[in-house]
Design a protein around this motif. Sequence first.
Motif, mmCIF file in Angstrom:
data_model
loop_
_atom_site.group_PDB
_atom_site.id
_atom_site.type_symbol
_atom_site.label_atom_id
_atom_site.label_comp_id
_atom_site.label_asym_id
_atom_site.label_seq_id
_atom_site.Cartn_x
_atom_site.Cartn_y
_atom_site.Cartn_z
ATOM 1 N N SER A 64 44.615 49.676 37.793
ATOM 2 C CA SER A 64 44.471 50.584 38.934
ATOM 3 C C SER A 64 43.242 50.230 39.768
ATOM 4 O O SER A 64 43.247 50.412 40.993
ATOM 5 N N ARG A 67 44.232 47.444 41.981
ATOM 6 C CA ARG A 67 45.069 47.943 43.070
ATOM 7 C C ARG A 67 44.246 48.655 44.145
ATOM 8 O O ARG A 67 44.730 48.872 45.254
ATOM 9 N N THR A 94 50.507 42.779 40.107
ATOM 10 C CA THR A 94 49.125 43.151 40.411
ATOM 11 C C THR A 94 48.284 41.900 40.635
ATOM 12 O O THR A 94 48.258 40.999 39.804
#
Length: 233
Positions: A64, A67, A94
């Motif tokens: 995350s 991202r 990713t």
Amino acid sequence: MTNADPQELAKFSELAHRWWDAESEFKPLHQINPLRLDWINALSPLAGQKVLDVGCGGGILTDSMARKGAIALGIDLATKPLRVAQLHAMEAGTENVSYQEIAVEALAEQRPGEFDTVTCMEMLEHVPDPASVVRALGTLVKPGGWVFLSTLNRNFKAFMLAIVGAEYLLKMLPAGTHEYARFIKPAELAQMCRDAGLELRSAKGLGYNPLTQRYSIGGDTDVNYMIACRRPL
């Protein structure tokens, strides 16, 4: 000797294939991840940063942060969760995320002062020498950079909620996930951070409402809590 407990590594390795199942034993991590990610990003905007996630497991937070625009490295000593993290990154597409099986103390010797932000979430209560980990975090972060940690407080309330409640009554976590003696009081963690040359900037508690089944960040650090520190310039 490596600062790791073989039983702890084995415990999480056995569940590695379920890491990215949001309804599995790792459901709480999936639920709290947006909260802790937003808290980290608000204090240390991640876009364009070089970040390190220590004890990354299957890579929920590492992925995350990538991202959010960071160049993210996740490290762990459990092989199977790292493979799951790598596979997920490939499947999800990713970018700018990588994983390495290495002890944080060894990485600190190789790459001191290299990272803008360093995170170590839900790990300190699983290692024999948490102070050694914190010292390594302080070495790895750049001057002016941020270090974020989370763990469990050591008191009766934490024992009842985090172990009796979460593991045995609500069965949110597998029984035996945590060992009460390894919980760390905020004052103890704050001292470890100061000893590592870090300045405490913020402390937050992570609460859970069993009726709404939702987590929230607030000022109550009695059970789960997070600390943000900076390395002085």
